[in-house]
Design a protein around this motif. Structure first.
Motif, mmCIF file in Angstrom:
data_model
loop_
_atom_site.group_PDB
_atom_site.id
_atom_site.type_symbol
_atom_site.label_atom_id
_atom_site.label_comp_id
_atom_site.label_asym_id
_atom_site.label_seq_id
_atom_site.Cartn_x
_atom_site.Cartn_y
_atom_site.Cartn_z
ATOM 1 N N ILE A 132 -0.311 -11.968 1.772
ATOM 2 C CA ILE A 132 -0.266 -10.783 2.641
ATOM 3 C C ILE A 132 1.138 -10.193 2.664
ATOM 4 C CG2 ILE A 132 -0.407 -9.983 5.035
ATOM 5 C CD1 ILE A 132 -2.713 -11.996 5.412
ATOM 6 N N THR A 133 2.145 -11.055 2.863
ATOM 7 C CA THR A 133 3.522 -10.562 2.917
ATOM 8 C C THR A 133 3.950 -9.984 1.568
ATOM 9 O OG1 THR A 133 4.439 -12.769 2.403
ATOM 10 C CG2 THR A 133 4.155 -12.197 4.722
ATOM 11 N N THR A 134 3.463 -10.584 0.487
ATOM 12 C CA THR A 134 3.823 -10.100 -0.845
ATOM 13 C C THR A 134 3.239 -8.720 -1.112
ATOM 14 O OG1 THR A 134 3.954 -12.352 -1.729
ATOM 15 C CG2 THR A 134 3.657 -10.571 -3.318
ATOM 16 N N VAL A 135 1.942 -8.553 -0.862
ATOM 17 C CA VAL A 135 1.274 -7.274 -1.117
ATOM 18 C C VAL A 135 1.823 -6.179 -0.210
ATOM 19 C CG1 VAL A 135 -0.926 -6.041 -0.973
ATOM 20 C CG2 VAL A 135 -0.835 -8.325 -2.000
ATOM 21 N N LEU A 136 1.997 -6.474 1.071
ATOM 22 C CA LEU A 136 2.536 -5.471 1.991
ATOM 23 C C LEU A 136 3.949 -5.066 1.594
ATOM 24 C CD1 LEU A 136 1.306 -6.710 5.499
ATOM 25 C CD2 LEU A 136 0.417 -4.814 4.130
ATOM 26 N N SER A 137 4.731 -6.026 1.120
ATOM 27 C CA SER A 137 6.094 -5.724 0.685
ATOM 28 C C SER A 137 6.096 -4.771 -0.499
ATOM 29 C CB SER A 137 6.826 -7.012 0.299
ATOM 30 O OG SER A 137 7.055 -7.829 1.422
ATOM 31 N N ILE A 138 5.195 -5.016 -1.449
ATOM 32 C CA ILE A 138 5.118 -4.157 -2.634
ATOM 33 C C ILE A 138 4.728 -2.732 -2.250
ATOM 34 C CG2 ILE A 138 3.803 -3.713 -4.740
ATOM 35 C CD1 ILE A 138 3.652 -6.765 -5.124
ATOM 36 N N VAL A 139 3.665 -2.608 -1.470
ATOM 37 C CA VAL A 139 3.172 -1.272 -1.098
ATOM 38 C C VAL A 139 4.185 -0.544 -0.227
ATOM 39 C CG1 VAL A 139 1.338 0.010 0.049
ATOM 40 C CG2 VAL A 139 0.771 -2.020 -1.303
ATOM 41 N N CYS A 190 -4.139 -2.759 0.291
ATOM 42 C CA CYS A 190 -3.444 -3.899 0.906
ATOM 43 C C CYS A 190 -4.405 -5.059 1.186
ATOM 44 C CB CYS A 190 -2.758 -3.468 2.198
ATOM 45 S SG CYS A 190 -1.328 -2.402 1.960
ATOM 46 N N VAL A 191 -5.576 -4.746 1.719
ATOM 47 C CA VAL A 191 -6.552 -5.788 2.044
ATOM 48 C C VAL A 191 -7.064 -6.459 0.772
ATOM 49 C CG1 VAL A 191 -8.836 -6.245 3.014
ATOM 50 C CG2 VAL A 191 -7.260 -4.723 4.215
ATOM 51 N N ALA A 192 -7.494 -5.666 -0.187
ATOM 52 C CA ALA A 192 -8.037 -6.217 -1.434
ATOM 53 C C ALA A 192 -6.981 -7.018 -2.196
ATOM 54 C CB ALA A 192 -8.573 -5.086 -2.319
ATOM 55 N N GLY A 193 -5.772 -6.490 -2.272
ATOM 56 C CA GLY A 193 -4.698 -7.172 -2.985
ATOM 57 C C GLY A 193 -4.330 -8.496 -2.351
ATOM 58 N N SER A 194 -4.327 -8.555 -1.017
ATOM 59 C CA SER A 194 -3.977 -9.783 -0.308
ATOM 60 C C SER A 194 -5.006 -10.885 -0.547
ATOM 61 C CB SER A 194 -3.864 -9.497 1.199
ATOM 62 O OG SER A 194 -2.819 -8.591 1.466
#
Length: 226
Positions: A150-157, A125-129
């Motif tokens: 941040i919202t995009t990556v967290l949503s995906i995971v 999540c951190v790296a992707g954001s």
């Protein structure tokens, strides 16, 4: 919590009534669009039903996905737009199929992650954001690139954890909803007409995420003992 209507408890019924009423009042007072209202209502129904592990949540989720994608588009939130059209649409179909295969007596079999897997999810999540935020910052017309990332990556995971039935999805949704509220606060300050309704909607999601973790935590423990 006392059951008052089938598998629904009093808290859940009051929660649904409260935010439906807020949506109606807010729409009338702010003269918000019918689209904004329907996105709000289908979103609330989707997350409440997901917190209860109900398969029909994916039906409401599909409408909400398309409606929210359009609102994100007119507000210059390209990360949110791509997330909904390229990820949530197919994941609604996949999630429906996977949940249906793991229903036991009409009840979803919920799961719990190991600590090492949770740490791996956090690192992703951190790296992707960071990487996505850097990329979005180069897109003309993009607003709040790193918060959007941040919202995009967290949503995906979180969605991947949801379709695979892990209770830890709700911990990600709690963080996600906090950042999404912040995102729409910024857009509202910059003049977005849909912003106030989106703030209320994502605040409702935040409250539901806390309840979702409580409910799925119980469900995962029951499944482990079965």
């Amino acid at each position: 919590m006392k059951k008052v209507a089938g598998s629904w408890n009093r808290f859940e019924l009051v929660w649904l009534f409260l935010f439906t009423a807020i949506a109606i009042i807010f729409t009338v007072v702010s003269k918000d669009s019918l689209l904004g209202f329907t996105v709000f209502i289908t979103g609330v129904l989707c997350v409440v039903l997901t917190a209860k592990g109900k398969l029909i949540s994916y039906v409401f989720g599909m409408y909400n996905t398309f409606g929210y994608a359009y609102i994100a588009y007119v507000n210059g939130l390209n990360g949110e737009l791509m997330l909904n059209l390229l990820f949530f649409v197919p994941m609604n179909v996949i999630g429906f199929y996977m949940w249906r295969r793991n229903m036991e007596g009409g009840k979803l079999a919920m799961r719990q992650m190991k600590v090492r897997d949770m740490l791996l999810v956090g690192a992703v999540c951190v790296a992707g954001s960071v990487l996505l935020g850097f990329g979005l910052s180069f897109i003309k017309g993009q607003n709040s690139p790193y918060i959007d990332a941040i919202t995009t990556v967290l949503s995906i995971v979180a969605t991947l954890l949801m379709v695979t039935r892990f209770k830890e999805q709700w911990l990600l949704y709690i963080v996600l909803n906090m950042f999404t509220v912040l995102l729409w606060v910024i857009r509202t300050a910059e003049g977005s007409g849909e912003g106030p309704m989106m703030i209320v909607m994502w605040s409702a999601y935040l409250m539901n995420a806390v309840y979702g973790y409580y409910n799925w935590n119980k469900g995962a423990k029951e499944a482990a003992l079965a």
